[in-house]
Design an enzyme around this catalytic site. Structure first.
Site, mmCIF file in Angstrom:
data_model
loop_
_atom_site.group_PDB
_atom_site.id
_atom_site.type_symbol
_atom_site.label_atom_id
_atom_site.label_comp_id
_atom_site.label_asym_id
_atom_site.label_seq_id
_atom_site.Cartn_x
_atom_site.Cartn_y
_atom_site.Cartn_z
ATOM 1 N N HIS A 35 0.839 -1.202 0.000
ATOM 2 C CA HIS A 35 0.000 0.000 0.000
ATOM 3 C C HIS A 35 0.874 1.253 0.000
ATOM 4 O O HIS A 35 0.586 2.224 -0.688
ATOM 5 C CB HIS A 35 -0.886 0.059 1.254
ATOM 6 C CG HIS A 35 -1.879 -1.059 1.367
ATOM 7 N ND1 HIS A 35 -1.752 -2.066 2.290
ATOM 8 C CD2 HIS A 35 -3.024 -1.313 0.683
ATOM 9 C CE1 HIS A 35 -2.772 -2.897 2.175
ATOM 10 N NE2 HIS A 35 -3.561 -2.468 1.209
ATOM 11 N N VAL A 68 4.158 -5.924 -4.727
ATOM 12 C CA VAL A 68 5.345 -5.747 -3.886
ATOM 13 C C VAL A 68 5.532 -7.038 -3.096
ATOM 14 O O VAL A 68 4.578 -7.567 -2.524
ATOM 15 C CB VAL A 68 5.184 -4.544 -2.928
ATOM 16 C CG1 VAL A 68 6.418 -4.387 -2.044
ATOM 17 C CG2 VAL A 68 4.944 -3.267 -3.730
#
Ligand code: PAF
Length: 287
Positions: A37, A184
């Site tokens: 995030h 990620v």
């Protein structure tokens, strides 16, 4: 940074930005924020004058009450992280602020052009109706120039693109641009997910086999005579051979249509695996 909890305060903040001719970036989240995030928010901060982050565990996209109840929540920690990155506003409404009782208890109707009939949509009926319901409401309220989503939820991203393309025909979301952001991963390869917080230390070790297998499959796809069907099955068998992991599905599909494909060209493999009680998803692009 300001934390906003009502739609009217949010719309007032948005109006002030628009009057001042400021571009707006939006990062919709369900909180329990992690480095994945953070990378979205960093981009939104860099590419826009003002960055809004929504933190809302959207009840209408959960088809499993237990999953909703157990979804990690920590607004204090989220706010500290967002402040350190430079977000300007957090929108953190209650479900009652977001939805009427009727909206909460009925399925949001939307024409997905079949994109919801496969993978996550097949396994979690109604899930994407809830996602489109909340995302379209956030777009309407925030009127962003750019909205940022992670590629880990690849099917969600495809559906949001479809939603925006369809509604921009009617001018609903102006010139909104959807920004796809890469997955990620931890150094170990594990895709970052808020659900990882629910894994024990041992389960986290076990879960490494998921990304390891997906990366290995890139090589398998290059072997002489490799077919999509064989690679698909080999991924499933390899992960299932690990004690504590159980594949729900592994589908290699076309990146645009999400339909099964027999070519690795423009293909993506999407997996869902149960690691103990925790449902994890990941994906890999073949080119
Ligand atoms: O990806 C998520 O966290 C959620 O599905 C989203 C896009 C914030 C909608 O609730």
């Amino acid at each position: 940074m300001q934390i906003i909890t009502t739609k009217s305060e949010l719309q007032a903040a948005v109006k002030a930005c628009k009057i001042a001719n400021k571009t707006i970036g939006l990062v919709p989240t369900m909180g329990a924020l992690h480095a994945g995030h953070a990378s979205l928010v960093r981009r939104a901060v860099n590419e826009n004058n003002v960055c809004f982050v929504s933190v809302f565990v959207n009840p209408t996209q959960f088809n499993n009450k237990e999953d909703l109840a157990k979804y990690p929540r920590n607004i204090q920690r989220d706010a500290e992280l967002l402040e350190s990155i430079g977000a300007d506003f957090i929108f953190a409404p209650t479900p009652e602020e977001m939805y009427s009782e009727e909206e909460m208890n009925s399925t949001f109707a939307f024409d997905f052009a079949g994109l919801d009939q496969v993978m996550e949509g097949k396994m979690r009926p109604g899930h994407f109706n809830g996602v489109v319901q909340v995302v379209s409401r956030l777009f309407y309220l925030v009127q962003p120039d750019k909205a940022y989503f992670g590629e880990k939820d690849f099917q969600q991203l495809a559906i949001i693109h479809h939603m925006v393309e369809r509604s921009s025909m009617a001018g609903t979301f102006g010139n909104l641009q959807i920004i796809d952001c890469p997955i990620v991963r931890e150094e170990s390869g594990l895709a970052l997910s808020s659900r990882n917080e629910r894994l024990s230390k041992q389960e986290k070790e076990t879960a490494l086999a998921i990304s390891k297998t997906l990366f290995a499959s890139l090589e398998w796809a290059k072997e002489a005579g490799a077919t999509v069907a064989h690679v698909q099955q080999r991924v499933i068998d390899t992960i299932n051979a690990v004690e504590g992991l159980e594949v729900e599905y592994y589908d290699i599909v076309d990146q645009s249509t999400l339909l099964p494909t027999d070519s690795f060209n423009h293909a993506i493999g999407c997996v869902t695996v149960y690691c103990g009680p925790v449902r994890l998803i990941d994906n890999i692009k073949y080119n």
